[in-house]
Design a protein around this motif. Structure first.
Motif, short mmCIF file in Angstrom:
data_model
loop_
_atom_site.label_atom_id
_atom_site.label_comp_id
_atom_site.label_asym_id
_atom_site.label_seq_id
_atom_site.Cartn_x
_atom_site.Cartn_y
_atom_site.Cartn_z
N ILE A 234 0.82 -1.39 0.16
CA ILE A 234 -0.17 0.02 -0.20
C ILE A 234 0.66 1.13 0.06
O ILE A 234 0.36 2.54 0.12
CB ILE A 234 -1.06 -0.04 1.19
CG1 ILE A 234 -0.31 0.00 2.65
CG2 ILE A 234 -2.08 -1.10 1.08
CD1 ILE A 234 -1.15 -0.19 3.78
N LEU A 235 2.13 1.09 -0.23
CA LEU A 235 3.16 2.43 -0.24
C LEU A 235 3.06 2.74 -1.67
O LEU A 235 3.52 1.85 -2.60
CB LEU A 235 4.28 1.92 0.24
CG LEU A 235 4.44 1.77 1.88
CD1 LEU A 235 5.81 1.57 2.50
CD2 LEU A 235 4.01 3.15 2.54
N ASP A 236 3.43 4.00 -1.98
CA ASP A 236 3.64 4.53 -3.05
C ASP A 236 5.44 4.95 -3.23
O ASP A 236 5.92 4.92 -4.08
CB ASP A 236 2.97 6.06 -3.29
CG ASP A 236 1.73 5.67 -4.22
OD1 ASP A 236 1.71 4.70 -4.95
OD2 ASP A 236 0.94 6.72 -4.07
N GLY A 237 5.88 5.02 -2.09
CA GLY A 237 7.16 5.18 -1.81
C GLY A 237 7.69 5.00 -0.39
O GLY A 237 6.99 5.16 0.61
N HIS A 238 8.88 4.61 -0.27
CA HIS A 238 9.63 4.47 0.95
C HIS A 238 11.12 5.04 0.84
O HIS A 238 11.73 4.39 -0.19
CB HIS A 238 9.53 3.27 1.71
CG HIS A 238 10.36 2.84 2.53
ND1 HIS A 238 10.22 3.24 3.88
CD2 HIS A 238 11.57 1.84 2.84
CE1 HIS A 238 11.00 2.86 4.58
NE2 HIS A 238 12.04 2.04 3.92
N TRP A 239 11.59 5.81 1.72
CA TRP A 239 13.10 5.99 1.46
C TRP A 239 13.67 6.29 2.90
O TRP A 239 12.91 6.37 3.97
CB TRP A 239 13.43 7.38 0.79
CG TRP A 239 12.60 8.49 1.01
CD1 TRP A 239 13.34 9.78 1.68
CD2 TRP A 239 11.44 8.88 0.81
NE1 TRP A 239 12.37 10.61 1.66
CE2 TRP A 239 11.30 10.09 1.23
CE3 TRP A 239 10.33 8.40 -0.10
CZ2 TRP A 239 9.99 10.93 1.10
CZ3 TRP A 239 9.10 9.02 -0.35
CH2 TRP A 239 9.10 10.23 0.28
N ASP A 240 15.07 6.03 3.01
CA ASP A 240 15.68 6.11 4.51
C ASP A 240 16.83 7.32 4.41
O ASP A 240 17.41 7.40 3.03
CB ASP A 240 16.53 4.89 4.80
CG ASP A 240 15.41 3.49 4.67
OD1 ASP A 240 14.21 3.80 4.78
OD2 ASP A 240 16.03 2.61 4.35
N LEU A 241 17.03 8.15 5.32
CA LEU A 241 17.74 9.19 5.41
C LEU A 241 18.39 9.35 6.48
O LEU A 241 18.08 9.94 7.47
CB LEU A 241 17.01 10.51 4.89
CG LEU A 241 17.75 11.88 4.78
CD1 LEU A 241 18.72 11.79 3.69
CD2 LEU A 241 16.53 12.85 4.54
N PRO A 242 19.72 8.91 6.37
CA PRO A 242 20.69 9.32 7.57
C PRO A 242 20.95 10.76 7.93
O PRO A 242 21.05 11.53 6.93
CB PRO A 242 21.98 8.49 7.54
CG PRO A 242 21.66 7.78 5.99
CD PRO A 242 20.53 8.28 5.45
N VAL A 243 20.56 11.15 9.12
CA VAL A 243 20.79 12.61 9.34
C VAL A 243 21.79 12.96 10.32
O VAL A 243 22.27 12.15 11.10
CB VAL A 243 19.73 13.37 9.54
CG1 VAL A 243 18.41 13.01 8.59
CG2 VAL A 243 19.02 12.64 11.00
N LYS A 244 22.52 14.10 10.36
CA LYS A 244 23.52 14.50 11.39
C LYS A 244 23.01 15.81 11.91
O LYS A 244 22.33 16.80 11.27
CB LYS A 244 24.95 14.33 10.92
CG LYS A 244 25.13 15.43 9.87
CD LYS A 244 26.66 15.52 9.74
CE LYS A 244 26.87 16.72 8.67
NZ LYS A 244 28.44 16.84 8.60
N THR A 245 23.51 16.09 13.38
CA THR A 245 22.95 17.37 13.91
C THR A 245 24.20 18.25 13.37
O THR A 245 25.47 17.99 13.32
CB THR A 245 23.01 17.34 15.28
OG1 THR A 245 22.09 16.18 15.50
CG2 THR A 245 22.81 18.68 16.04
N VAL A 246 23.77 19.65 13.09
CA VAL A 246 24.63 20.63 12.80
C VAL A 246 24.77 21.34 14.09
O VAL A 246 24.02 22.05 14.45
CB VAL A 246 24.21 21.41 11.56
CG1 VAL A 246 25.26 22.48 11.32
CG2 VAL A 246 24.11 20.47 10.33
N GLU A 247 25.98 21.56 14.69
CA GLU A 247 26.37 22.66 15.68
C GLU A 247 26.26 23.93 15.17
O GLU A 247 27.10 24.44 14.36
CB GLU A 247 27.71 22.17 16.27
CG GLU A 247 27.57 20.92 16.78
CD GLU A 247 26.79 20.78 17.99
OE1 GLU A 247 26.55 21.73 18.96
OE2 GLU A 247 26.36 19.78 18.51
#
Length: 150
Positions: free
Chosen positions: A134-147
């Motif tokens: 039932i998904l049209d899309g799925h993606w994974d995004l690693p993120v980092k904190t910007v000081e």
């Protein structure tokens, strides 16, 4: 034709960007910093509630178990308050804070955990398959904190 080129462009972007982002965050693993990944889900119109129901039933308990094991520090889900354009639309964002980059990227036998938690594997597998159908899309995004203060 346009949709195919967009899918290819997204595929190409993540093929290039994801390894770079993982390498960038991997250096922080030696410092044992948390590693954050956002998982985006775009449901087919009219199926967001069904996706959420299946996610809560089958996947969230597995994530909570990994929290108990110490692999995951925190997990939460967000959804947009208003609608975006169709291209930028997503229905749910699950943010997982892993203990560190090493833990996030090492092999982990989630299937064994699922078998332990869900003895009726036939039903579990069918519902998980439906959750992704039932998904049209799925993606994974690693993120980092910007000081900002440094």
């Amino acid at each position: 034709m346009i949709r195919t080129s967009r899918v290819f462009a997204l595929f190409l972007f993540f093929t290039i960007a994801l390894p770079v982002a993982v390498r960038a965050q991997s250096s922080s693993a030696t410092e044992d910093r948390p590693f954050v990944v956002e998982y985006y889900y775009k449901a087919k119109w009219g199926h967001a509630d069904e996706f959420l129901k299946l996610f809560k039933k089958n996947h969230y308990p597995v994530l909570k178990k990994q929290m108990e094991m110490g692999r995951i520090a925190k997990v939460w889900m967000d959804q947009p308050r208003y609608h975006a354009t169709e291209e930028g639309r997503w229905d749910f964002r699950v943010t997982i804070v892993f203990k560190n980059a090493t833990v996030a990227n090492e092999s982990f036998d989630e299937a064994a955990l699922q078998k332990q938690m869900y003895p009726d594997q036939e039903t579990f597998q069918r519902e998980e398959q439906r959750r992704f159908e039932i998904l049209d899309g799925h993606w994974d995004l690693p993120v980092k904190t910007v000081e900002l203060e440094k």
